[in-house]
Every structure is written in C-alpha cells, then in structure tokens.
Design an enzyme around this catalytic site. Structure first.
Site, short mmCIF file in Angstrom:
data_model
loop_
_atom_site.label_atom_id
_atom_site.label_comp_id
_atom_site.label_asym_id
_atom_site.label_seq_id
_atom_site.Cartn_x
_atom_site.Cartn_y
_atom_site.Cartn_z
N LEU A 34 -6.69 -1.29 -7.68
CA LEU A 34 -7.10 -2.03 -6.48
C LEU A 34 -5.89 -2.63 -5.75
O LEU A 34 -4.92 -3.06 -6.37
CB LEU A 34 -8.08 -3.15 -6.86
CG LEU A 34 -9.36 -2.70 -7.60
CD1 LEU A 34 -10.28 -3.91 -7.85
CD2 LEU A 34 -10.10 -1.62 -6.85
N HIS A 38 -8.76 -2.69 -0.83
CA HIS A 38 -10.01 -2.94 -1.57
C HIS A 38 -10.43 -4.40 -1.41
O HIS A 38 -11.62 -4.70 -1.27
CB HIS A 38 -9.82 -2.63 -3.06
CG HIS A 38 -9.52 -1.19 -3.35
ND1 HIS A 38 -8.29 -0.77 -3.78
CD2 HIS A 38 -10.29 -0.09 -3.26
CE1 HIS A 38 -8.32 0.54 -3.97
NE2 HIS A 38 -9.51 0.98 -3.65
#
Ligand code: PAF
Length: 282
Positions: A34, A38
């Site tokens: 991530l 994100h």
C-alpha cells in the site's frame, strides 16, 4: 483495526454492520504494498461510508505465467499499519485457497468486449482474473461502494460493466490518480525501478502533459494526438511503449476524434517493469 481471513468472517462482519442499522460499507480492494494512492482510496471511502474495509490479496489469476506474481511485494505488517492509519476498520487478507476453494481455474467471470482491450490485449486473461476476484469480494462483502484508482482506467471500465451486468448492487467509485511530486503516478510496481529507470519513467507523465496541452489548445484529431505521443516516446528509446491509445472511457474502443471523457492511456516497459498512466481529455 480487525484482521479477518475467511469469507464467512467477512460476510458475518458486513451483515452485522447492516443489522445494526444506519451503516454503510466502503470496500477498497488491493493487492497490498500500500502507498499514498491506496490511502486516498481509504480516505474517499471514509468520507462517504460509515465503515471501511480494505482487502489485501495478491490475486494469482490476474498474472500471466511470465509475470511478477512471485516477486510482487508482500509487506503485510506495513500494509496493516498504513490501512489502520488511513482509517480502515477492517482488513480482509485471505489465503489463496479461501478465495479459490476449488483451485484458481474453477469458475471465472468474463467481460468480453472490454477484457481484451488495452492491458487486456498485452496481458491475456488479466481482466478475467480481476473481474473474477473482485466479483468474489463484492458478493461476499456486499459493500455499498467499492473504490478504485483512475490509474487503472481499463480495469475500472471492466469492473463497472461487470458490477452492472451481475446486478451486484455495489457502486463503483473512481478516485483521481495520485502522483509523486515529480509527476510519476504512484504504483506498487514503482518499487521495482532503479533510480535511473525511475527518471526514465517520468516520460509517461511528460507524454500525458503534452497531450493535455494539445487538447487544451483545441487539438481533437486522434491521429495528431497519437503522433505527438509517439514523438515523445521516440525521445526516450529506453522506454518501450506497450500501447498508446485514445479510447472511449466506457467501451475502451478507439476514437477518431477526442471528446470530453475520452481516455488517453499509455502502458510502457521501463527495463523489466511495466507501468501505466492515463488522463481523461477535458
Ligand atoms: O488494482 C488492483 O490492485 C487489483 O487489480 C485488484 C482490483 C485489487 C484486484 O486484484
């Protein structure tokens, strides 16, 4: 933040939210590694839903046999920390056998007409894998909304069509591309780039800015815009274009004249890393 591993737990958690009344669920499907892109999806979900779930699953069915499934970055602890910081209430991280109980080739969702365009042309089977895994997640989690990044524009078109055709009842929400300060679109795959390759990768954003500038000056002919994009790529021979396209954002079919909503999309190889980027013509 809760971490759940099984479909039964995901379904139970989502149904308990609904039973409590007044809740809405936003789902952010990811393959992990991530980054701030994100986090922006989690943030958008937080802004429009009472609860947010992030899914973390490196989906084998969307990778071709020669692709980077084995080396795709897996950083579970860091992902948990980022998801929690960004405001997720729950992280769903199933094993492959949980999502594919009868093996990865058992049941597929196909979106013909879209699946073989853009990335689907150079990555056969990719969108079939994406549509299949996202359908599984939406059916099990029953979210009100699912959040995806505009960077994966072709994926978004495939998933919108899939969700509508299967009457899944989940709204597909698309969030803007998040870029680094130098313009490179954030991607988990940027981690593969050497410093030299990363500099060369800026060509994708330069090309996009050139097309945006031409469109802003009133240029609408696809042939002219595409020629300008190819000329940008010619200036950096070490970046190999996979596709450079002007297409309808919904059908992904090539257009002769760019109109508001037309998608300009590029995919390119920088060393052994394939990157994508795009813009919507205003
Ligand atoms: O965009 C991604 O990260 C993946 O394609 C998705 C939507 C999580 C499906 O595996």
């Amino acid at each position: 933040m809760k971490v759940l591993r099984s479909i039964a737990e995901l379904r139970g958690w989502s149904r308990a939210l609904r039973a409590a009344g007044g809740n809405t669920l936003g789902l952010v499907p990811t393959m992990g590694a991530l980054h701030a892109g994100h986090a922006s999806l989690i943030d958008a979900a937080r802004g429009s839903c009472t609860h947010v779930a992030v899914t973390l699953f490196v989906n084998p069915t969307q990778f071709g046999p020669e692709e980077d499934f084995a080396r795709y970055p897996r950083v579970f602890e860091a992902d948990c920390a980022l998801a929690e910081r960004a405001g997720a209430d729950m992280l769903f991280a199933p094993a492959v056998e949980e999502l594919y109980p009868h093996g990865a080739g058992s049941t597929f969702v196909e979106v013909p007409g879209l699946s073989e365009r853009l990335d689907g042309a150079s990555r056969p089977g990719h969108f079939r894998g994406v549509a299949t895994v996202v359908a599984k997640l939406l059916i099990a989690g029953e979210p009100d909304r699912a959040f995806f990044g505009q960077k994966d524009a072709a994926q978004v078109a495939v998933l919108r069509r899939m969700s509508a055709d299967l009457h899944l009842g989940t709204e597909i929400v698309v969030c803007p591309i998040v870029r680094d300060t130098d313009g490179l679109a954030l991607s988990s795959r940027n981690a593969y780039l050497t410093p030299g390759e990363r500099r060369k990768a800026l060509l994708l954003h330069r090309t996009i800015r050139r097309i945006e500038a031409l469109a802003a000056e009133g240029e609408r002919h696809s042939a002219t815009l595409l020629a300008a994009a190819h000329a940008c790529f010619a200036s950096e021979p070490e970046v190999r274009a996979d596709y450079i396209a002007l297409v309808d954002g919904e059908t992904l079919e090539p257009v002769e004249t760019a109109a508001p909503g037309t998608l300009f999309a590029v995919a390119a190889w920088v060393g052994t890393t394939r990157l994508i980027d795009n813009t919507i013509i205003g």
